[in-house]
Design a protein around this motif. Sequence first.
Motif, short mmCIF file in Angstrom:
data_model
loop_
_atom_site.label_atom_id
_atom_site.label_comp_id
_atom_site.label_asym_id
_atom_site.label_seq_id
_atom_site.Cartn_x
_atom_site.Cartn_y
_atom_site.Cartn_z
N UNK A 1 0.81 -1.22 0.00
CA UNK A 1 0.00 0.00 0.00
C UNK A 1 0.85 1.27 0.00
N UNK A 2 2.08 1.17 0.45
CA UNK A 2 2.95 2.35 0.48
C UNK A 2 3.64 2.61 -0.87
N UNK A 3 3.52 1.67 -1.78
CA UNK A 3 4.20 1.81 -3.07
C UNK A 3 3.49 2.81 -3.97
N UNK A 4 4.23 3.36 -4.90
CA UNK A 4 3.74 4.36 -5.84
C UNK A 4 2.54 3.82 -6.62
N UNK A 5 1.54 4.69 -6.78
CA UNK A 5 0.38 4.30 -7.57
C UNK A 5 -0.16 5.53 -8.29
N UNK A 6 0.44 5.84 -9.42
CA UNK A 6 -0.01 6.95 -10.26
C UNK A 6 -0.42 6.39 -11.61
N UNK A 7 -0.95 7.27 -12.44
CA UNK A 7 -1.39 6.83 -13.77
C UNK A 7 -0.23 6.25 -14.58
N UNK A 8 0.93 6.85 -14.46
CA UNK A 8 2.09 6.39 -15.23
C UNK A 8 2.93 5.34 -14.50
N UNK A 9 2.73 5.22 -13.20
CA UNK A 9 3.46 4.22 -12.40
C UNK A 9 2.48 3.54 -11.44
N UNK A 10 1.64 2.64 -11.96
CA UNK A 10 0.67 1.97 -11.09
C UNK A 10 1.28 0.76 -10.37
N UNK A 11 2.37 1.01 -9.65
CA UNK A 11 3.12 -0.08 -9.03
C UNK A 11 2.30 -0.81 -7.97
N UNK A 12 1.61 -0.07 -7.12
CA UNK A 12 0.78 -0.68 -6.09
C UNK A 12 -0.31 -1.55 -6.72
#
Length: 156
Positions: A86-97
Motif C-alpha cells: 500500500x505504500x508503493x507508488x500508484x499513479x497513472x504512469x506508475x501503477x506499481x501498487x
Amino acid sequence: MNFLSDQDNKKMIKKAGEFLEGDFHVIINYSGMPLVNLSSPLLDPTGVSGSANVNRADKTFMHDMKEMNKVQACRSCVKAVVETINSCTDTEHKPLRTILFRRYIKGDFDLWIYQDLNMSRSKYTRLRKQALLEFAQRSESYSQKYDVKGMMPSFS
C-alpha cells in the motif's frame, strides 16, 4: 544517487518475486486472514486427550500456544506485506501498487492486468520489475514495524 548496482537490484527483484509468489501464500494460509470465520486453536478444557487417563493439559496448552503464536506471527507478516504494498507508488504512469496487489494478492493473470491498465506487455513487465524493486526497498521498515524479520526475508 544510486545505492545499489544493477546486479543487486536484479537480485532484490528476484527475491521479492519469489517471496510474494511462494512463501507469502503459505503465510497467508497459516494466518487465516482471508477466511471469514477464523477460529483460534481449540483448547481441551478437560486436559485429557486420547483414551489414557493421563492429564496432558500442560503439553496440550503449550502446543496450542505455539500454534497461536505462529498464527499471530503470520498475521503480522501479512499486515507488513500489505502495508508495504500500500505504500508503493500508484499513479497513472506508475501503477506499481496496483500491479503488486493484483498480481501477488489477488492472483490475477499478467494478461488481465496489462490489458486493464491499457499498456503493452513489455511496459507492464518493466513496471512489474520496478514494483518488485520498490516493494523490496520499502519492506525493511515495515518488517521492523511489525517485528517479522524472521518471516519476511531481507531483500538486500
